[in-house]
Write an enzyme that holds these catalytic residues in place. Structure first.
Site, mmCIF file in Angstrom:
data_model
loop_
_atom_site.group_PDB
_atom_site.id
_atom_site.type_symbol
_atom_site.label_atom_id
_atom_site.label_comp_id
_atom_site.label_asym_id
_atom_site.label_seq_id
_atom_site.Cartn_x
_atom_site.Cartn_y
_atom_site.Cartn_z
ATOM 1 N N SER B 242 27.422 68.763 0.959
ATOM 2 C CA SER B 242 27.562 69.395 2.271
ATOM 3 C C SER B 242 26.308 70.196 2.608
ATOM 4 C CB SER B 242 28.835 70.245 2.270
ATOM 5 O OG SER B 242 29.248 70.584 3.567
ATOM 6 N N ASP B 334 34.618 61.119 6.932
ATOM 7 C CA ASP B 334 34.200 62.523 6.886
ATOM 8 C C ASP B 334 34.350 63.130 8.275
ATOM 9 O OD1 ASP B 334 32.856 64.981 6.660
ATOM 10 O OD2 ASP B 334 31.401 64.164 5.225
ATOM 11 N N HIS B 369 35.256 64.302 3.344
ATOM 12 C CA HIS B 369 34.072 65.111 3.118
ATOM 13 C C HIS B 369 33.962 65.628 1.677
ATOM 14 C CE1 HIS B 369 30.785 67.761 4.290
ATOM 15 N NE2 HIS B 369 31.407 68.788 3.741
#
Lengths: 440, 437
Positions: B242, B334, B369
């Site tokens: 991330s 995601d 994600h």
């Protein structure tokens, strides 16, 4: 002679990769040790190091040569030398011995079962036989060996005069139970009970030497019956599935209670390295002292080790000095070593068989007798000691070096086989829903 | 079944394993054709209870083998050896938005595996199981050392594998939630890589000065690794998830100090202001905060905030200048970051620049994600504390549980191979092709 071969200089970090599975296992689980990314055809030493609770160092090692994929697999390849040779997947554990320079007469026993035994497994370049501490290994891993599976509960018992430790498997139960007794060294030895609980048995490790009240044989007998009932009455125990497990003196107690008790009915009995010489109406203390009155039969060998086995043999001819095994009415498994130098296990097992056959309960008896195996038949993969320091509990004697017997490799094989047989005997007699049969 | 005479046996091997190890669950000596439920229960560090279960039918000899037999229903179905772990979810009645994360890696996760009679779906806590065992799942192998690092005003933890070393090194960065999250670094150290988990958003220095860290902060962390006597200084990689990807790419391409041997970017993007550090990156993200969408379940969807991928080179990392192998892992579902779109643009940039042989992209359909180490529960959405607003809200991460869990398993395996091949091999950096992945 040390043979050290230097591996050609490689641009780091192409170091060999050592994998040991499982890194956290029970002491009776096998290990898979594999080394990869070695140069092909290269000599290496696999080494295991353990620092005991008593602060001694124990080690084992094997000499290997990598194959042409650059691999060594301990379960498949031969060790060419070291503390063990040949194809030995567990040699790095059972062939351990105190490092050079250690105190004499050591015995490796885990007293705190809530923590694991730690073993450092390392790979050294070349075939090394000494001076491991002065060299840096190529790579090493740390392995934990546990006597207690996760979820096993450990409970101190101080009840009705009985002192011991109870181990309860995880889960709702109810479970079969075991009264677990060691030998004349005394003390509260927990590891076998912890391991048995890890296999699904509520197990009580008993300390049966320290109590002052046990001055009469009668009181003493009641002590064992009380201990048995503590297990039987436990809410998580199946009351008619409680057995007895003894080693050495503990075996003797087991046979005696199984034969004579009117209150306690063990479902099955396991007797490891035991004799059946129990002079009727005598206490255990008196039993231990008995050989001392026959000290002319005590031998001391060329290494100054005390050999006790012959002190008992004359008792074979006197029925009043033996447990009345004809009265045993549950399956009983005898596990003995042919080279037992402490107790004449072989002769006793023969005599027990004779007596039980004569009494008509011979069908309850199973025996295994292992060649070149000594007195201390313990859970598998633990090191073998041909002799060690011993002080009898509760009596005023000094520490001596007692000869137990056995040759390391056959003794270790025996421990592995015996444990498997013991677990299957227990499974069959305490877990099976079919009526118990003695024969394995 | 008569409880007193129940001889059903439950065995889980190994009873103590690493989090990324598979286990075998065997039920034996059940009556032939017996219907049963295998159940997993875990109480996490926050005190919440998580459970998973599968419905099985014993075969003619009374055996159920979870690695071979199909689950007929429950929190997972089909043949799923590790379903009892990855399909764990908060028990009914739990507060919403929970996410399972181990903060103390020095003690294991304890999971109780039980067998219940019949095909049950609820009320497990009110019943007595037929059998149960406890299993430990560890993020740290025996012998791994955990070393808190506070020099140079860093907030970090170094995990060293057992043995003499030297070991390859890795900088491990998490995302926008901040905190010092150690579990992936400790697991990587259990695989032989000296790993440094670094807090760069909620570190002590930030709390004390009120300012975000600059790029030197990361370079200091790199130097700690490089100079450590048990780390091989020329074999250091970087892994980010991330927001951690943004830092990883910036350092991999632009840092004069960091000579990374390889990099791994999970669920991240290359879109960021080329100049500037953390503060500038966060400002850039907040610019288009109004593009935030809200799902039907009132969860925040942030993926559009970074879209479209700019053509202005001032706002994306110049991937053509990358000199080390890069593994990019993206989940196609995601909902938090446009990782797929970014991966496509990165590939195009690198193809044009002639260095695309360095790039490997692993793209997983229906994965979200939070692509984490395997066999840990999937959170499709969870409570997230925004650093900007200090508010907690439920954020949609995306992913469909079974597919996401398979993606985690596959990605982790490939990530370990990638790291080992690039950090262990003696070959020159930049020549390793991983097309076989």
């Amino acid at each position: 002679m040390i043979v050290t071969l230097r591996l050609s200089t490689m641009s780091p970090p192409t170091s060999p990769i050592l994998s040991v599975q499982p890194t956290r296992g029970l002491v009776d689980e096998k290990l898979k040790v594999v080394v990869e990314s070695l140069p092909p055809g290269s000599p290496v030493t696999l080494h295991s190091l353990h620092h005991s609770e008593d602060e001694d160092y124990w080690e084992a090692f094997g000499h290997y040569v990598s194959d042409f994929r650059g691999m060594v697999s301990v379960s498949e390849d031969l060790s060419f030398g070291g503390t063990y040779t040949g194809k030995e997947d567990m040699g790095l554990l059972w062939s351990m011995r105190p490092v050079p320079g250690s105190r004499k007469g050591l015995r490796l026993r885990k007293m705190n079962v809530c923590s694991p035994m730690l073993h450092n497994i390392s790979v050294y370049s070349g075939h090394v036989s000494e001076g491991f501490r002065e060299q840096t290994p190529l790579t090493s891993v740390l392995v934990e060996r546990w006597y207690m599976a996760p979820g096993v509960k450990r409970i101190d018992i101080m009840e009705k005069g009985v002192r011991g430790t109870l181990f309860i498997p995880p889960g709702p139960g109810p479970f079969p139970g075991l009264l677990d007794m060691w030998g004349g060294g005394g003390g509260l030895i927990e590891y076998r009970s912890a391991l048995l609980a890890s296999h699904g048995y509520v197990s009580l490790a008993m300390d049966y030497f320290n109590s002052q009240e046990l001055e009469s044989a009668d009181l003493e007998f009641k002590y064992f019956e009380t201990a048995f009932n503590i297990i039987k009455e436990h809410p998580q125990v199946i009351p008619d599935r409680v057995g007895m497990f003894g080693l050495s003196l503990g075996s003797l107690v087991t046979m005696h209670v199984a034969a004579e008790s009117t209150i306690v009915k063990p479902r099955c009995c396991i007797c490891v390295s035991g004799s059946h010489f129990y002079p009727r109406d005598r206490t255990i203390k008196e039993v231990i002292m008995e050989p001392r009155s026959n000290s002319h039969r005590l031998r001391i060998d060329e290494n100054n080790h005390h050999v006790w086995r012959d002190m008992w043999i004359h008792l074979l001819d006197d029925p009043s000095k033996k447990v009345d095994v004809g009265k045993i009415n549950c399956p009983i498994l005898l596990v003995n070593g042919k080279d037992d130098q402490n107790v004449p296990a072989d002769e006793c097992a023969e005599d027990i068989a004779l007596l039980m056959n004569a009494a008509g309960n011979g069908h309850l008896l199973s025996r295994v007798l292992y060649p070149d195996t000594g007195h201390l038949i313990e859970p598998p993969y633990s090191p073998h000691f041909r002799a060690s320091n011993f002080k009898a509990a509760g009596v005023a004697t000094k520490t001596v070096m007692l000869l137990w017997g056995g040759q390391t490799k056959p003794h270790s094989d025996a421990q592995e086989d015996a444990w498997r047989k013991i677990l299957s005997f227990l499974q069959h007699n305490l877990y099976s829903s079919t009526p118990p049969r003695a024969k394995l | 079944m008569d409880r007193k005479r129940c001889t059903l046996k439950l065995l889980v091997q190994p009873s103590r394993g690493l989090v990324d190890e598979m286990f075998i669950i065997l039920v034996q000596k059940a009556p032939s054709g017996f219907q049963l439920t295998v159940h997993a229960l875990h109480k996490c560090e926050d005190g919440h209870s998580w459970e998973a279960f599968g419905h099985y039918t014993a075969d003619t000899i009374g055996t159920v083998n979870v690695s071979e037999d199909p689950s007929l229903g429950g929190t997972y179905s089909g043949v799923e050896q590790m379903g009892l772990l990855w399909s764990l979810r908060p028990v009914p009645g739990s507060k919403p938005g929970l996410r399972l994360r181990k903060m103390n890696v020095q003690i294991p996760m304890e999971v109780t595996i039980s067998v219940y009679q019949g095909h049950q779906t609820e009320g497990f806590m009110d019943q007595v199981p037929l059998a149960s065992v406890v299993v430990e799942r560890w993020y740290m192998a025996p012998g791994v050392s955990r070393i808190p690092i506070t020099e140079d005003r860093l907030s970090a933890t170094l995990f060293l594998p057992p043995g003499p070393g030297p070991f390859p090194g890795l900088l491990d960065l998490w995302g926008g939630g901040g905190q010092l999250v150690e579990y992936r670094a400790s697991l990587l150290a259990s695989h032989g890589i000296a790993s440094l988990a670094l807090d760069y958003l909620t570190a002590k220095i930030i709390m004390e000065t009120g300012k975000m860290v600059d790029l030197q902060y990361f370079e200091k962390a790199y130097k700690i690794l490089e100079q450590h006597p048990q780390v091989h200084g020329s074999s250091i990689g970087m892994l980010g998830l991330s927001l951690g990807t943004s830092i990883t790419l910036k350092m991999a391409v632009y840092s004069e100090v960091m000579k990374l041997r390889c990099a791994v970017c999970i669920s991240g993007c290359h879109m960021q202001p080329v100049d500037g550090s953390v503060e500038e990156i966060l400002k850039y993200f907040n610019q288009n905060a109004d593009r935030t969408r809200i799902s039907e379940e009132n969860e925040l969807i942030w993926r559009d905030v970074l879209l479209p991928v700019p053509s202005d080179l001032a706002f994306k990392v110049d991937m053509g200048r990358l000199k080390c192998p890069l593994l990019v892992v993206v989940g196609e579902d995601d909902q938090n970051w446009p990782a797929s779109e970014s991966a496509m643009d990165m590939e195009e940039m690198m193809e044009q620049a002639g260095n695309s042989h360095l790039l490997t992209v692993l793209s997983y359909p229906k994965a979200g994600h939070l692509i984490e180490p395997p066999y840990t529960p999937h959170a499709r959405a969870s409570l997230f504390k925004s650093l900007a607003t200090r508010e907690k809200m439920i954020v949609l991460w995306g992913g469909e549980t079974a597919a996401h869990s398979r993606a985690q398993e596959d990605a982790w395996r490939k990530l370990l191979v990638f790291l080992k091949e690039n950090l262990y091999s003696g070959s020159n950096p930049g020549t390793t092709s991983l097309s076989h992945l």
